[in-house]
Design an enzyme around this catalytic site. Structure first.
Site, PDB file in Angstrom:
ATOM      1  N   GLY A  34       0.486  -0.924   0.173  1.00 12.31           N
ATOM      2  CA  GLY A  34      -0.124  -0.164  -0.074  1.00 12.31           C
ATOM      3  C   GLY A  34       0.629   1.093   0.129  1.00 12.31           C
ATOM      4  O   GLY A  34       2.506   1.587  -0.106  1.00 12.31           O
TER       5      GLY A  34
ATOM      6  N   ASP B 295       8.110   6.929   8.152  1.00 13.26           N
ATOM      7  CA  ASP B 295       7.810   8.162   8.366  1.00 13.26           C
ATOM      8  C   ASP B 295       6.643   8.707   7.293  1.00 13.26           C
ATOM      9  O   ASP B 295       6.364   9.720   7.352  1.00 13.26           O
ATOM     10  CB  ASP B 295       8.716   8.988   8.819  1.00 13.26           C
ATOM     11  CG  ASP B 295       9.840   9.489   7.576  1.00 13.26           C
ATOM     12  OD1 ASP B 295       9.690   8.706   6.459  1.00 13.26           O
ATOM     13  OD2 ASP B 295      11.392   9.975   8.154  1.00 13.26           O
TER      14      ASP B 295
ATOM     15  N   ARG C 167       2.247  13.631  -8.390  1.00 11.00           N
ATOM     16  CA  ARG C 167       3.192  12.815  -9.354  1.00 11.00           C
ATOM     17  C   ARG C 167       2.238  12.684 -10.594  1.00 11.00           C
ATOM     18  O   ARG C 167       0.946  12.317  -9.834  1.00 11.00           O
ATOM     19  CB  ARG C 167       4.054  11.076  -8.778  1.00 11.00           C
ATOM     20  CG  ARG C 167       3.575  10.287  -9.804  1.00 11.00           C
ATOM     21  CD  ARG C 167       4.535   9.081  -9.182  1.00 11.00           C
ATOM     22  NE  ARG C 167       3.858   8.321  -8.628  1.00 11.00           N
ATOM     23  CZ  ARG C 167       3.533   6.922  -7.659  1.00 11.00           C
ATOM     24  NH1 ARG C 167       6.218   6.836  -7.902  1.00 11.00           N
ATOM     25  NH2 ARG C 167       4.042   6.362  -7.121  1.00 11.00           N
TER      26      ARG C 167
ATOM     27  N   ARG D  59       3.858   6.214   1.586  1.00 12.90           N
ATOM     28  CA  ARG D  59       4.234   8.106   2.226  1.00 12.90           C
ATOM     29  C   ARG D  59       3.744   8.832   0.716  1.00 12.90           C
ATOM     30  O   ARG D  59       4.309   9.513   0.883  1.00 12.90           O
ATOM     31  CB  ARG D  59       6.220   8.191   2.280  1.00 12.90           C
ATOM     32  CG  ARG D  59       6.189   6.875   0.470  1.00 12.90           C
ATOM     33  CD  ARG D  59       8.148   7.288   1.053  1.00 12.90           C
ATOM     34  NE  ARG D  59       8.494   6.688  -0.359  1.00 12.90           N
ATOM     35  CZ  ARG D  59       9.743   7.572  -1.386  1.00 12.90           C
ATOM     36  NH1 ARG D  59       9.894   8.314  -0.472  1.00 12.90           N
ATOM     37  NH2 ARG D  59       9.850   7.210  -2.522  1.00 12.90           N
TER      38      ARG D  59
ATOM     39  N   ASP E 119       4.255  -4.916  -7.426  1.00  7.70           N
ATOM     40  CA  ASP E 119       3.363  -3.666  -7.237  1.00  7.70           C
ATOM     41  C   ASP E 119       4.708  -2.222  -7.681  1.00  7.70           C
ATOM     42  O   ASP E 119       3.804  -1.124  -7.714  1.00  7.70           O
ATOM     43  CB  ASP E 119       4.201  -3.265  -5.101  1.00  7.70           C
ATOM     44  CG  ASP E 119       5.612  -2.900  -5.055  1.00  7.70           C
ATOM     45  OD1 ASP E 119       5.793  -4.416  -4.920  1.00  7.70           O
ATOM     46  OD2 ASP E 119       5.876  -2.279  -4.598  1.00  7.70           O
ATOM     47  N   ASN E 120       5.031  -2.474  -9.181  1.00 10.14           N
ATOM     48  CA  ASN E 120       5.719  -1.595  -9.305  1.00 10.14           C
ATOM     49  C   ASN E 120       5.616  -1.939 -10.963  1.00 10.14           C
ATOM     50  O   ASN E 120       6.034  -0.844 -11.765  1.00 10.14           O
ATOM     51  CB  ASN E 120       6.956  -1.655  -8.968  1.00 10.14           C
ATOM     52  CG  ASN E 120       7.576  -0.868  -7.831  1.00 10.14           C
ATOM     53  OD1 ASN E 120       7.026   0.477  -7.116  1.00 10.14           O
ATOM     54  ND2 ASN E 120       9.476  -0.771  -7.324  1.00 10.14           N
TER      55      ASN E 120
ATOM     56  N   ASP F  34       7.133   4.411 -10.333  1.00  9.11           N
ATOM     57  CA  ASP F  34       9.260   4.083  -8.789  1.00  9.11           C
ATOM     58  C   ASP F  34      10.347   4.372  -9.692  1.00  9.11           C
ATOM     59  O   ASP F  34      10.560   3.022 -10.088  1.00  9.11           O
ATOM     60  CB  ASP F  34       8.478   2.840  -8.569  1.00  9.11           C
ATOM     61  CG  ASP F  34       7.166   3.141  -7.552  1.00  9.11           C
ATOM     62  OD1 ASP F  34       6.526   4.539  -7.224  1.00  9.11           O
ATOM     63  OD2 ASP F  34       6.147   2.202  -7.396  1.00  9.11           O
TER      64      ASP F  34
END
Length: 472
Positions: A86, A121, A172, A89, A244-245, A254
């Protein structure tokens, strides 16, 4: 007054299981570093002041109509399945329909933690933001399907990685952020209803001519064939071709540890986390096939009896290697000026690549040098090239106007790794002149301009970039 963005959101109308609603986390002192005016015009976004743009694209203000969310997906990472990833960030602000009639996502990267942050983070530091801004826009100028960069904003905050680094947020733009991993998570959970809804959404958004799940599989295959063959033709190494990319829309997505080859070698790897060479330059086509097989495995779960469509799905996947080879050969034939198909063309291209690897020749400058007569200079020992060149010129004599084909198939400029690293180092020190110069030069990659001749040169020995990093 907040920025006017003509949002028209559809993903947010899907069931809540596809995402978590999540606002970006405000930042301390947003400052606009770059804004893509041409892309904004395409998206129908009227340019605000720098301060307004910084507030919105730094995540401090939500424009009217935004419906921010973090998307859920899973994925195979270096061949190992991770059942939940998921957007850790990033948040999708929403979608717009551009002046060209195409729907696109607007996403903030580095916008703070989400429920999918996995103890991170949720932030990004300046280096990866500028890298993706430059490289994604360079890919667009090269004519390769890609996500794009709308804005870069410095946050005024420190991000802690190997040390303290300046924080930044990238905006993006993508045809969508649907990934192979988006389908995998619902198939793995046995949630057929969600998988069917997602499939119908992907077809309606990207491939309305596709018939059912296998029609979608075939359309994604064909898009990935064109994408990966385009990567190969410019010496691009994605570096992290996890599922996932892998974009359902067929875009490069990515740019973490990506790189462009200087010296050609089929086994070249840059990504610091690719310790086995799984995603090496020469492996990219077969990884694209592997990723498509994972999508097929997910999509056949839509059938009450998956075995009933297994044969057709397998045929779709098994056809991909030959399609990739055909697309690869078409692009590389163009690079050496060949329009007409003739027996021996594959051998001619393969032999050139072989002597390039043996002679440690620069990929970009060798192919462009075939046009301007400087290819021989790229080889440490050019005798093997001389023999090949004689064969090539004999073959070229049967072609009409090969120079025009070569000129539009071989860029003069690529985002060379050492130039990207130098640009990032300067920007961290507050100097953005290199960033602006790279952006200008790479916006016209097929033009040979004297004022950018230095950007054509391969790195000196002490400038060579041996490894690239995700930067997360």
């Amino acid at each position: 007054m907040t920025l006017d963005i003509p949002f028209d959101n559809t993903y947010a109308q899907l069931a809540p299981e596809f995402y978590t609603r999540q606002a970006p986390t405000p930042v301390k002192a947003p400052r606009l570093l770059a804004f893509n005016d041409a892309l904004a015009t395409l998206l129908g976004i009227a340019r605000g002041t720098d301060a307004e743009l910084a507030q919105v694209f730094g995540g401090n203000e939500l424009p009217e109509g935004a419906d921010p969310l973090a998307q859920l997906y899973a994925g195979h990472q270096f061949g190992t399945y991770n059942p939940q990833l998921g957007d850790g960030r990033a948040v999708l602000l929403g979608e717009v329909v551009g002046t060209d009639g195409l729907r696109r996502d607007i996403q903030l990267k580095g916008s703070g933690p989400t429920p999918y942050s996995r103890r991170g983070d949720g932030r990004a530091w300046l280096g990866p933001v500028l890298r993706e801004y430059v490289v994604s826009e360079a890919m667009h100028a090269l004519g390769i399907p890609t996500t794009r960069a709308l804005a870069a904003v410095e946050t005024g905050e420190t991000v802690w990685r190997e040390g303290g680094l300046p924080g930044a947020v990238l905006t993006r733009v993508a045809s969508s952020h649907l990934r192979v991993g988006t389908f995998q998570i619902f198939a793995a959970r046995g949630n057929t209803e969600a998988l069917r809804s997602l499939t119908e959404y992907a077809i309606a958004r990207h491939y309305p001519e596709a018939k059912g799940a296998l029609g979608l599989l075939r359309a994604v295959r064909d898009a990935q064939v064109e994408l990966v063959s385009a990567w190969m033709s410019v010496g691009f190494i994605h570096g992290v071709m996890n599922t996932d990319n892998s974009s359902i829309a067929g875009e490069t997505i990515d740019y973490g540890p990506c790189a462009f080859m200087d010296v050609y070698h089929p086994n070249r790897v840059f990504s610091s986390i690719d310790r086995t060479g799984r995603y090496a330059y020469g492996n990219q086509p077969q990884i694209a096939v592997w990723n498509l097989a994972q999508l097929a495995t997910a999509l056949i779960q839509l059938e009450d009896d998956p075995e009933s469509v297994l044969e057709e799905a397998t045929e779709i996947v098994h056809a991909m290697p030959e399609l990739l080879e055909d697309a690869w050969l078409r692009r590389f034939r163009a690079k050496i000026g060949l329009r007409e198909v003739a027996e021996g063309d594959l051998e001619l291209v393969s032999d050139l690549l072989g002597i390039m690897a043996q002679g440690q020749a620069d990929f970009t400058n060798t192919f462009r040098g075939l046009l301007d007569g400087t290819a021989r200079d790229q080889f440490l020992e050019p005798e093997a090239f001389d023999v090949w060149e004689s064969r090539w010129k004999d073959r070229l004599s049967r072609e009409a106007d090969p120079e025009a084909l070569m000129a539009r198939s071989n860029p003069v400029l690529i985002p060379r790794n050492h130039r990207i690293e130098q640009m990032i180092a300067a920007a961290v020190g507050g100097d953005y002149a290199s960033f602006e110069r790279l952006m200008d030069a790479l916006s016209h990659p097929f033009e040979a301009r004297e004022d950018y001749a230095d950007l054509r040169r391969p790195p000196a020995e002490d400038e060579v970039v041996q490894a690239t990093f995700c930067g997360t």
